[in-house]
Design a protein around this motif. Structure first.
Motif, PDB file in Angstrom:
ATOM      1  N   GLN A 150      -0.140  13.584 -13.717  1.00  0.00           N
ATOM      2  CA  GLN A 150      -1.222  14.174 -12.341  1.00  0.00           C
ATOM      3  C   GLN A 150      -0.373  15.668 -11.808  1.00  0.00           C
ATOM      4  OE1 GLN A 150      -2.815  13.181  -8.986  1.00  0.00           O
ATOM      5  NE2 GLN A 150      -4.752  13.117 -10.017  1.00  0.00           N
TER       6      GLN A 150
ATOM      7  N   ARG B 200     -11.249  16.046  -2.388  1.00  0.00           N
ATOM      8  CA  ARG B 200     -10.801  14.819  -3.134  1.00  0.00           C
ATOM      9  C   ARG B 200     -10.313  13.927  -1.772  1.00  0.00           C
ATOM     10  NH1 ARG B 200      -6.463  14.037  -7.403  1.00  0.00           N
ATOM     11  NH2 ARG B 200      -5.015  14.025  -6.052  1.00  0.00           N
TER      12      ARG B 200
ATOM     13  N   ASN C 261      -9.484   9.995  -2.089  1.00  0.00           N
ATOM     14  CA  ASN C 261      -9.118   8.727  -2.342  1.00  0.00           C
ATOM     15  C   ASN C 261      -9.253   7.235  -1.558  1.00  0.00           C
ATOM     16  OD1 ASN C 261      -7.971   7.504  -4.066  1.00  0.00           O
ATOM     17  ND2 ASN C 261      -6.294   7.888  -4.021  1.00  0.00           N
TER      18      ASN C 261
ATOM     19  N   PHE D 173      -7.704   3.679  -1.000  1.00  0.00           N
ATOM     20  CA  PHE D 173      -6.981   2.381  -1.190  1.00  0.00           C
ATOM     21  C   PHE D 173      -6.090   1.405  -0.534  1.00  0.00           C
ATOM     22  CE2 PHE D 173      -4.210   6.905  -0.644  1.00  0.00           C
ATOM     23  CZ  PHE D 173      -4.147   6.615  -0.258  1.00  0.00           C
TER      24      PHE D 173
ATOM     25  N   ASN E 120       0.184   4.132  -4.232  1.00  0.00           N
ATOM     26  CA  ASN E 120      -0.676   5.121  -4.787  1.00  0.00           C
ATOM     27  C   ASN E 120      -0.853   5.681  -5.821  1.00  0.00           C
ATOM     28  OD1 ASN E 120      -4.394   5.555  -4.864  1.00  0.00           O
ATOM     29  ND2 ASN E 120      -3.073   7.386  -3.411  1.00  0.00           N
TER      30      ASN E 120
ATOM     31  N   ASN F 155       0.558   4.500  -8.875  1.00  0.00           N
ATOM     32  CA  ASN F 155      -0.392   3.511  -9.794  1.00  0.00           C
ATOM     33  C   ASN F 155      -1.181   4.880 -10.600  1.00  0.00           C
ATOM     34  OD1 ASN F 155       0.444   1.310  -9.657  1.00  0.00           O
ATOM     35  ND2 ASN F 155      -1.523   1.161  -7.565  1.00  0.00           N
ATOM     36  N   ASN F 156      -1.280   6.108  -9.992  1.00  0.00           N
ATOM     37  CA  ASN F 156      -1.323   7.431 -10.637  1.00  0.00           C
ATOM     38  C   ASN F 156      -0.608   8.244 -10.972  1.00  0.00           C
ATOM     39  OD1 ASN F 156      -4.259   7.041  -9.431  1.00  0.00           O
ATOM     40  ND2 ASN F 156      -3.697   7.012  -7.452  1.00  0.00           N
ATOM     41  N   ARG F 157       0.555   7.844 -11.775  1.00  0.00           N
ATOM     42  CA  ARG F 157       1.036   8.418 -11.733  1.00  0.00           C
ATOM     43  C   ARG F 157       1.532  10.427 -11.010  1.00  0.00           C
ATOM     44  NH1 ARG F 157       0.762   9.378 -17.485  1.00  0.00           N
ATOM     45  NH2 ARG F 157       2.705   8.993 -17.657  1.00  0.00           N
ATOM     46  N   GLN F 158       1.595  10.676 -10.541  1.00  0.00           N
ATOM     47  CA  GLN F 158       1.596  11.636  -9.780  1.00  0.00           C
ATOM     48  C   GLN F 158       3.262  12.400  -9.567  1.00  0.00           C
ATOM     49  OE1 GLN F 158       1.474  12.955  -5.095  1.00  0.00           O
ATOM     50  NE2 GLN F 158      -0.528  13.118  -5.536  1.00  0.00           N
TER      51      GLN F 158
END
Length: 155
Positions: A2, A11, A13, A15, A70, A73-76
């Motif tokens: 990302q 956005r 989110n 978590f 987070n 996990n979201n591959r930022q």
């Protein structure tokens, strides 16, 4: 992965789940914030907290742990942070509390001096198990741009 271009303003989110333990509260406070209301039941009982509470800085560290998990996990394509704004501890955090995060992207821009990165601001709120806000801050994040050679839009 990302990238900057994938992060929309607005956005939100939700978590994270962080269980606050007495042992961790005492350990953190003994190393970094050794005040009686973080370390001693009797001293804490005589304060407005009424019992041992986590250091606000410990609450920040627990928040950071949830934020990093987070991001992973979201591959930022994160590149760190130049800091935070408007940090507030809204309510004390106690051993036995269970924390969670909510973030909302409030603005973003490409860096003019470093076109390979973008900067975005997120409103971060941390809640306890009763959905009461315990921490609020604005985080300034740096994230990799997918195409650093793309023109930087004005505005």
């Amino acid at each position: 992965m990302q990238y900057f271009e994938d992060i929309p303003v607005g956005r939100t989110n939700s978590f994270g789940r962080y269980e606050v333990t007495r042992e961790e509260v005492l350990d953190f406070a003994s190393k970094y914030d050794p005040q009686g209301f973080h370390l001693d039941d009797e001293a804490a009982a005589k304060t407005h907290f009424g019992r041992i509470s986590a250091s606000g800085w410990h609450t920040c560290a627990m928040t950071m742990a949830m934020l990093v998990e987070n991001m992973q996990n979201n591959r930022q394509a994160g590149l760190g942070s130049p800091g935070i704004d408007n940090l507030r501890w809204m309510k004390p955090v106690f051993p036995g509390d269970v924390l969670r995060c909510e973030t909302t992207v409030i603005e973003k821009r490409r860096s003019r001096s470093r076109p390979e990165m973008g900067i975005f601001k997120s409103q971060i709120r941390v809640f306890n198990q009763n959905d009461e806000p315990v921490l609020e801050m604005v985080s300034n994040g740096l994230v990799q741009v997918r195409d650093p050679d793309a023109p930087i839009a004005d505005g």
